[in-house]
Design a protein around this motif. Structure first.
Motif, PDB file in Angstrom:
ATOM      1  N   THR A  46       0.831  -1.205   0.000  1.00 29.46           N
ATOM      2  CA  THR A  46       0.000   0.000   0.000  1.00 29.46           C
ATOM      3  C   THR A  46       0.866   1.255   0.000  1.00 29.46           C
ATOM      4  O   THR A  46       0.572   2.227  -0.714  1.00 29.46           O
ATOM      5  CB  THR A  46      -0.927   0.005   1.223  1.00 29.46           C
ATOM      6  OG1 THR A  46      -1.750  -1.165   1.208  1.00 29.46           O
ATOM      7  CG2 THR A  46      -1.819   1.243   1.216  1.00 29.46           C
ATOM      8  N   MET A  47       1.938   1.246   0.778  1.00 29.00           N
ATOM      9  CA  MET A  47       2.834   2.404   0.816  1.00 29.00           C
ATOM     10  C   MET A  47       3.504   2.619  -0.529  1.00 29.00           C
ATOM     11  O   MET A  47       3.687   3.763  -0.964  1.00 29.00           O
ATOM     12  CB  MET A  47       3.877   2.206   1.923  1.00 29.00           C
ATOM     13  CG  MET A  47       3.316   2.277   3.327  1.00 29.00           C
ATOM     14  SD  MET A  47       4.559   1.972   4.610  1.00 29.00           S
ATOM     15  CE  MET A  47       5.672   3.359   4.338  1.00 29.00           C
ATOM     16  N   GLU A  48       3.866   1.533  -1.225  1.00 27.02           N
ATOM     17  CA  GLU A  48       4.472   1.666  -2.554  1.00 27.02           C
ATOM     18  C   GLU A  48       3.469   2.257  -3.536  1.00 27.02           C
ATOM     19  O   GLU A  48       3.827   3.088  -4.382  1.00 27.02           O
ATOM     20  CB  GLU A  48       4.961   0.307  -3.045  1.00 27.02           C
ATOM     21  CG  GLU A  48       6.239  -0.183  -2.370  1.00 27.02           C
ATOM     22  CD  GLU A  48       7.423   0.722  -2.662  1.00 27.02           C
ATOM     23  OE1 GLU A  48       7.543   1.212  -3.805  1.00 27.02           O
ATOM     24  OE2 GLU A  48       8.226   0.957  -1.734  1.00 27.02           O
ATOM     25  N   GLN A  49       2.198   1.820  -3.437  1.00 29.59           N
ATOM     26  CA  GLN A  49       1.171   2.392  -4.300  1.00 29.59           C
ATOM     27  C   GLN A  49       0.999   3.884  -4.033  1.00 29.59           C
ATOM     28  O   GLN A  49       0.907   4.691  -4.968  1.00 29.59           O
ATOM     29  CB  GLN A  49      -0.159   1.665  -4.091  1.00 29.59           C
ATOM     30  CG  GLN A  49      -0.255   0.301  -4.745  1.00 29.59           C
ATOM     31  CD  GLN A  49      -1.634  -0.288  -4.608  1.00 29.59           C
ATOM     32  OE1 GLN A  49      -2.348  -0.038  -3.647  1.00 29.59           O
ATOM     33  NE2 GLN A  49      -2.042  -1.083  -5.587  1.00 29.59           N
ATOM     34  N   MET A  50       0.947   4.263  -2.763  1.00 29.06           N
ATOM     35  CA  MET A  50       0.773   5.671  -2.413  1.00 29.06           C
ATOM     36  C   MET A  50       1.964   6.500  -2.899  1.00 29.06           C
ATOM     37  O   MET A  50       1.796   7.620  -3.391  1.00 29.06           O
ATOM     38  CB  MET A  50       0.622   5.817  -0.903  1.00 29.06           C
ATOM     39  CG  MET A  50      -0.637   5.198  -0.320  1.00 29.06           C
ATOM     40  SD  MET A  50      -2.171   5.861  -1.018  1.00 29.06           S
ATOM     41  CE  MET A  50      -2.637   4.512  -2.124  1.00 29.06           C
ATOM     42  N   ARG A  51       3.145   5.939  -2.775  1.00 23.12           N
ATOM     43  CA  ARG A  51       4.343   6.645  -3.231  1.00 23.12           C
ATOM     44  C   ARG A  51       4.297   6.832  -4.745  1.00 23.12           C
ATOM     45  O   ARG A  51       4.607   7.912  -5.265  1.00 23.12           O
ATOM     46  CB  ARG A  51       5.594   5.871  -2.830  1.00 23.12           C
ATOM     47  CG  ARG A  51       6.901   6.517  -3.262  1.00 23.12           C
ATOM     48  CD  ARG A  51       8.104   5.749  -2.719  1.00 23.12           C
ATOM     49  NE  ARG A  51       9.355   6.302  -3.194  1.00 23.12           N
ATOM     50  CZ  ARG A  51       9.943   5.954  -4.345  1.00 23.12           C
ATOM     51  NH1 ARG A  51       9.368   5.049  -5.128  1.00 23.12           N
ATOM     52  NH2 ARG A  51      11.078   6.506  -4.707  1.00 23.12           N
ATOM     53  N   GLY A  52       3.875   5.786  -5.466  1.00 24.59           N
ATOM     54  CA  GLY A  52       3.751   5.898  -6.914  1.00 24.59           C
ATOM     55  C   GLY A  52       2.727   6.939  -7.316  1.00 24.59           C
ATOM     56  O   GLY A  52       2.939   7.711  -8.261  1.00 24.59           O
ATOM     57  N   ALA A  56       3.230  10.374  -9.480  1.00 28.80           N
ATOM     58  CA  ALA A  56       2.441  10.631 -10.686  1.00 28.80           C
ATOM     59  C   ALA A  56       1.749  11.986 -10.595  1.00 28.80           C
ATOM     60  O   ALA A  56       1.756  12.769 -11.557  1.00 28.80           O
ATOM     61  CB  ALA A  56       1.419   9.511 -10.884  1.00 28.80           C
ATOM     62  N   PHE A  57       1.144  12.287  -9.442  1.00 26.11           N
ATOM     63  CA  PHE A  57       0.475  13.569  -9.269  1.00 26.11           C
ATOM     64  C   PHE A  57       1.478  14.724  -9.313  1.00 26.11           C
ATOM     65  O   PHE A  57       1.166  15.805  -9.833  1.00 26.11           O
ATOM     66  CB  PHE A  57      -0.303  13.596  -7.964  1.00 26.11           C
ATOM     67  CG  PHE A  57      -1.615  12.857  -8.002  1.00 26.11           C
ATOM     68  CD1 PHE A  57      -2.395  12.864  -9.145  1.00 26.11           C
ATOM     69  CD2 PHE A  57      -2.072  12.165  -6.894  1.00 26.11           C
ATOM     70  CE1 PHE A  57      -3.613  12.198  -9.194  1.00 26.11           C
ATOM     71  CE2 PHE A  57      -3.284  11.490  -6.931  1.00 26.11           C
ATOM     72  CZ  PHE A  57      -4.054  11.509  -8.083  1.00 26.11           C
ATOM     73  N   LEU A 195      -8.207   8.164  -5.262  1.00 26.46           N
ATOM     74  CA  LEU A 195      -7.351   9.257  -4.812  1.00 26.46           C
ATOM     75  C   LEU A 195      -7.603  10.452  -5.717  1.00 26.46           C
ATOM     76  O   LEU A 195      -7.629  10.313  -6.945  1.00 26.46           O
ATOM     77  CB  LEU A 195      -5.880   8.838  -4.876  1.00 26.46           C
ATOM     78  CG  LEU A 195      -5.496   7.645  -4.007  1.00 26.46           C
ATOM     79  CD1 LEU A 195      -4.057   7.232  -4.282  1.00 26.46           C
ATOM     80  CD2 LEU A 195      -5.663   7.974  -2.534  1.00 26.46           C
ATOM     81  N   VAL A 196      -7.811  11.618  -5.120  1.00 33.77           N
ATOM     82  CA  VAL A 196      -8.208  12.811  -5.876  1.00 33.77           C
ATOM     83  C   VAL A 196      -7.169  13.906  -5.704  1.00 33.77           C
ATOM     84  O   VAL A 196      -6.679  14.147  -4.592  1.00 33.77           O
ATOM     85  CB  VAL A 196      -9.601  13.310  -5.416  1.00 33.77           C
ATOM     86  CG1 VAL A 196     -10.002  14.555  -6.202  1.00 33.77           C
ATOM     87  CG2 VAL A 196     -10.645  12.209  -5.577  1.00 33.77           C
ATOM     88  N   LYS A 197      -6.847  14.574  -6.805  1.00 32.52           N
ATOM     89  CA  LYS A 197      -5.906  15.699  -6.769  1.00 32.52           C
ATOM     90  C   LYS A 197      -6.485  16.818  -7.621  1.00 32.52           C
ATOM     91  O   LYS A 197      -6.988  16.586  -8.727  1.00 32.52           O
ATOM     92  CB  LYS A 197      -4.540  15.259  -7.340  1.00 32.52           C
ATOM     93  CG  LYS A 197      -3.523  16.358  -7.452  1.00 32.52           C
ATOM     94  CD  LYS A 197      -2.966  16.784  -6.109  1.00 32.52           C
ATOM     95  CE  LYS A 197      -1.823  17.776  -6.270  1.00 32.52           C
ATOM     96  NZ  LYS A 197      -1.268  18.219  -4.974  1.00 32.52           N
ATOM     97  N   ILE A 198      -6.416  18.047  -7.107  1.00 29.30           N
ATOM     98  CA  ILE A 198      -6.919  19.211  -7.815  1.00 29.30           C
ATOM     99  C   ILE A 198      -5.742  20.082  -8.251  1.00 29.30           C
ATOM    100  O   ILE A 198      -4.842  20.372  -7.436  1.00 29.30           O
ATOM    101  CB  ILE A 198      -7.894  20.013  -6.951  1.00 29.30           C
ATOM    102  CG1 ILE A 198      -9.152  19.173  -6.672  1.00 29.30           C
ATOM    103  CG2 ILE A 198      -8.279  21.328  -7.625  1.00 29.30           C
ATOM    104  CD1 ILE A 198     -10.140  19.837  -5.733  1.00 29.30           C
ATOM    105  N   PHE A 199      -5.744  20.485  -9.513  1.00 30.80           N
ATOM    106  CA  PHE A 199      -4.676  21.314 -10.086  1.00 30.80           C
ATOM    107  C   PHE A 199      -5.257  22.660 -10.520  1.00 30.80           C
ATOM    108  O   PHE A 199      -6.358  22.700 -11.103  1.00 30.80           O
ATOM    109  CB  PHE A 199      -4.036  20.639 -11.304  1.00 30.80           C
ATOM    110  CG  PHE A 199      -3.527  19.250 -11.035  1.00 30.80           C
ATOM    111  CD1 PHE A 199      -2.256  19.035 -10.527  1.00 30.80           C
ATOM    112  CD2 PHE A 199      -4.328  18.150 -11.299  1.00 30.80           C
ATOM    113  CE1 PHE A 199      -1.792  17.753 -10.289  1.00 30.80           C
ATOM    114  CE2 PHE A 199      -3.864  16.866 -11.074  1.00 30.80           C
ATOM    115  CZ  PHE A 199      -2.603  16.664 -10.561  1.00 30.80           C
TER     116      PHE A 199
END
Length: 204
Positions: A46-52, A56-57, A195-199
């Motif tokens: 899970t930590m590797e996924q979050m780091r990836g 990416a973001f 997972l959501v990111k706003i730009f």
């Protein structure tokens, strides 16, 4: 005459009871250790996924900070998005050279988020060809895998005072204003929520 006291050892029953107790303790200990190891492996994954996803973001943010304006593109579309891809034109600044334009695309295919960037150019006619290649998925540039195990991708833009799906076939129409913001959501396999990111766009 002196009497000798005989030494009494463990009986067979006592030995069997002791061995049984030790076996039960060993099994319980093994199960606990196995649970700890499995939890650690899952947490590491899970930590590797979050780091990836963070990387990416971060790359998306770096690219979108250089989003080319409509004026520079002579009123051409500068961004297109749907639930499988994000395509936009960014400005690049080569060392000791004039600024150039480049088409960048993010796609989700077969569970993998990939990033492609076209060759840089100052020719708007050539840029049109690079844009069409990116939009038709015919660009020959090999993509770079950013994140695996991606189930779904969703994109919304901030226009007219609210979040909405990109219109005009997913592209910003010629003559239309560039959206002020872009919301990217990526749902990883096995995760309940994306997972959501706003730009911010055009306001940086």
């Amino acid at each position: 005459m002196m009497a000798f006291r005989t030494k009494r050892g463990f009986t067979l029953v006592e030995l069997l009871v002791a061995i049984t107790v030790l076996a039960i303790v060993a099994v319980l200990g093994w199960r606990g250790l196995d649970g700890i190891v499995r939890s650690r492996v899952q947490l590491t994954g899970t930590m590797e996924q979050m780091r990836g996803m963070q990387l990416a973001f971060a790359q998306m943010q770096s690219d979108l900070e250089q989003l080319a304006g409509k004026k520079l593109l002579k009123d051409r579309a500068n961004l297109a998005a749907d639930n499988a891809r994000l395509v936009f034109v960014r400005t690049t600044f080569p060392e000791n050279a004039a600024s150039q334009l480049q088409v960048v695309s993010y796609r989700v295919r077969d569970g993998v988020l990939t990033r492609r960037e076209s060759p840089s150019t100052r020719d708007l006619a050539q840029l049109d060809g690079l844009w069409q290649a990116a939009m038709s998925d015919s660009d020959p540039v090999a993509g770079v895998a950013m994140q695996g195990q991606v189930d779904t991708m969703g994109v919304r833009v901030w226009q007219g005072g609210n979040w909405q799906a990109p219109g005009n076939g997913g592209a910003t129409a010629p003559g239309a204003d560039t959206p002020l913001g872009l919301e990217m959501s990526l749902k990883l396999r096995g995760q309940a929520t994306p997972l959501v990111k706003i730009f911010l766009l055009g306001a940086i």
